[in-house]
Design a protein around this motif. Structure first.
Motif, PDB file in Angstrom:
ATOM      1  N   ALA A   2       0.888  -1.259   0.091  1.00  0.00           N
ATOM      2  CA  ALA A   2       0.024  -0.204  -0.215  1.00  0.00           C
ATOM      3  C   ALA A   2       0.763   1.195   0.121  1.00  0.00           C
ATOM      4  O   ALA A   2       1.920   1.298   0.486  1.00  0.00           O
ATOM      5  N   LEU A   3       0.256   2.206  -0.611  1.00  0.00           N
ATOM      6  CA  LEU A   3       1.297   3.505  -0.696  1.00  0.00           C
ATOM      7  C   LEU A   3       0.832   4.416   0.716  1.00  0.00           C
ATOM      8  O   LEU A   3      -0.223   3.940   1.576  1.00  0.00           O
ATOM      9  N   SER A   5      -0.565   6.753   3.480  1.00  0.00           N
ATOM     10  CA  SER A   5      -2.237   7.417   3.263  1.00  0.00           C
ATOM     11  C   SER A   5      -1.808   9.077   3.518  1.00  0.00           C
ATOM     12  O   SER A   5      -0.784   9.344   4.098  1.00  0.00           O
ATOM     13  N   ASP A   9      -6.042  10.440   0.462  1.00  0.00           N
ATOM     14  CA  ASP A   9      -6.178   9.013   0.057  1.00  0.00           C
ATOM     15  C   ASP A   9      -5.849   8.071   1.081  1.00  0.00           C
ATOM     16  O   ASP A   9      -4.713   8.631   1.828  1.00  0.00           O
ATOM     17  N   TRP A  11      -4.993   4.464   1.986  1.00  0.00           N
ATOM     18  CA  TRP A  11      -4.712   3.013   1.495  1.00  0.00           C
ATOM     19  C   TRP A  11      -5.015   2.102   2.526  1.00  0.00           C
ATOM     20  O   TRP A  11      -4.204   1.955   3.640  1.00  0.00           O
ATOM     21  N   SER A  13      -4.965  -1.989   3.597  1.00  0.00           N
ATOM     22  CA  SER A  13      -4.347  -3.470   3.307  1.00  0.00           C
ATOM     23  C   SER A  13      -5.562  -4.547   3.706  1.00  0.00           C
ATOM     24  O   SER A  13      -6.329  -4.187   4.433  1.00  0.00           O
ATOM     25  N   TYR A  17      -8.004  -3.955   7.011  1.00  0.00           N
ATOM     26  CA  TYR A  17      -9.335  -4.085   6.441  1.00  0.00           C
ATOM     27  C   TYR A  17     -10.122  -5.200   7.562  1.00  0.00           C
ATOM     28  O   TYR A  17     -11.122  -4.856   7.949  1.00  0.00           O
ATOM     29  N   HIS A 155      -8.909   3.703  -0.688  1.00  0.00           N
ATOM     30  CA  HIS A 155      -8.584   2.706  -1.345  1.00  0.00           C
ATOM     31  C   HIS A 155      -8.351   1.306  -0.648  1.00  0.00           C
ATOM     32  O   HIS A 155      -7.677   0.905   0.031  1.00  0.00           O
ATOM     33  N   GLN A 156      -9.750   0.678  -1.046  1.00  0.00           N
ATOM     34  CA  GLN A 156      -9.850  -0.833  -0.297  1.00  0.00           C
ATOM     35  C   GLN A 156      -9.303  -2.013  -1.196  1.00  0.00           C
ATOM     36  O   GLN A 156      -8.954  -1.782  -2.223  1.00  0.00           O
ATOM     37  N   PRO A 157      -8.844  -2.897  -0.297  1.00  0.00           N
ATOM     38  CA  PRO A 157      -7.789  -3.867  -0.970  1.00  0.00           C
ATOM     39  C   PRO A 157      -8.562  -4.725  -1.977  1.00  0.00           C
ATOM     40  O   PRO A 157      -7.830  -5.060  -2.987  1.00  0.00           O
ATOM     41  N   GLU A 159     -10.192  -3.341  -4.241  1.00  0.00           N
ATOM     42  CA  GLU A 159     -10.313  -2.574  -5.684  1.00  0.00           C
ATOM     43  C   GLU A 159      -9.472  -3.002  -6.697  1.00  0.00           C
ATOM     44  O   GLU A 159      -9.683  -2.709  -7.909  1.00  0.00           O
ATOM     45  N   GLU A 160      -8.453  -3.795  -6.188  1.00  0.00           N
ATOM     46  CA  GLU A 160      -7.570  -4.236  -7.507  1.00  0.00           C
ATOM     47  C   GLU A 160      -8.283  -5.467  -8.434  1.00  0.00           C
ATOM     48  O   GLU A 160      -7.810  -5.383  -9.731  1.00  0.00           O
TER      49      GLU A 160
END
Length: 179
Positions: A2-3, A5, A9, A11, A13, A17, A155-157, A159-160
């Protein structure tokens, strides 16, 4: 990985989560409020609702809603609420815990609460639980883990998977593999 935060944003993981969901379950449990059913909002609340349903051993209902379809899911548009709720036992009634991943603007949450009160008069008490509550929200959840005053994009995990397509799966499953 993760980038970092920022105010714009957040982020998250998979480990973080899941930890947040567990903290939410603990917060609801410690409130001593007893509920009969959980209703999660799909899609974001499905994973949260599933885990809470397992921990509390109560039926899980699913209500599909959608408003973030524009601009690759980054802009809120018209809210659609499904006509029917999927639930395994009976109908929505009694004390219901409404679960989602977040309350962003609060528009969806408020409309769903209104919809449930109108369409399901057998609900005797309705409370809400989310992982994140954004500062600009017009709705106030009963239970939450983090209040985000700067209203970052979360940015939830999972979403990839939003940009993964079936034809890419073979290469995707090999990522990180050394063989």
């Amino acid at each position: 990985m993760a980038l970092p935060s920022t105010d714009k944003d957040l982020w998250v993981s998979w480990d973080e989560y899941h930890r947040l969901i567990e903290q939410l379950a603990l917060k609801v449990y410690q409130s001593d409020w007893k509920f009969d059913q959980i209703l999660c909002l799909a899609r974001g609340g499905v994973r949260v609702g599933d885990v809470l349903s397992r921990i509390f051993d109560v039926p899980l209902g699913i209500l599909a809603t959608s408003s973030y379809r524009e601009a690759a899911g980054t802009k809120q548009g018209t809210l659609d609420i499904a006509q029917f709720i999927t639930i395994t036992r009976g109908t929505l009634s009694g004390r219901v815990l409404l679960v989602d991943d977040m309350v962003d603007t609060g528009l969806t949450f408020n409309r769903v609460l209104e919809h449930l009160r109108q369409q399901f008069p057998a609900i005797t008490e309705l409370r809400s639980a989310v992982l994140w509550w954004k500062g600009h929200s017009q709705a106030v959840p009963d239970y939450y883990i983090e209040k985000l005053m700067t209203n970052p994009w979360i940015h939830q995990p999972f979403e990839e998977y939003d940009s993964l397509r079936p034809h890419q799966l073979e290469a995707w499953t090999r990522k990180g593999s050394t063989s």
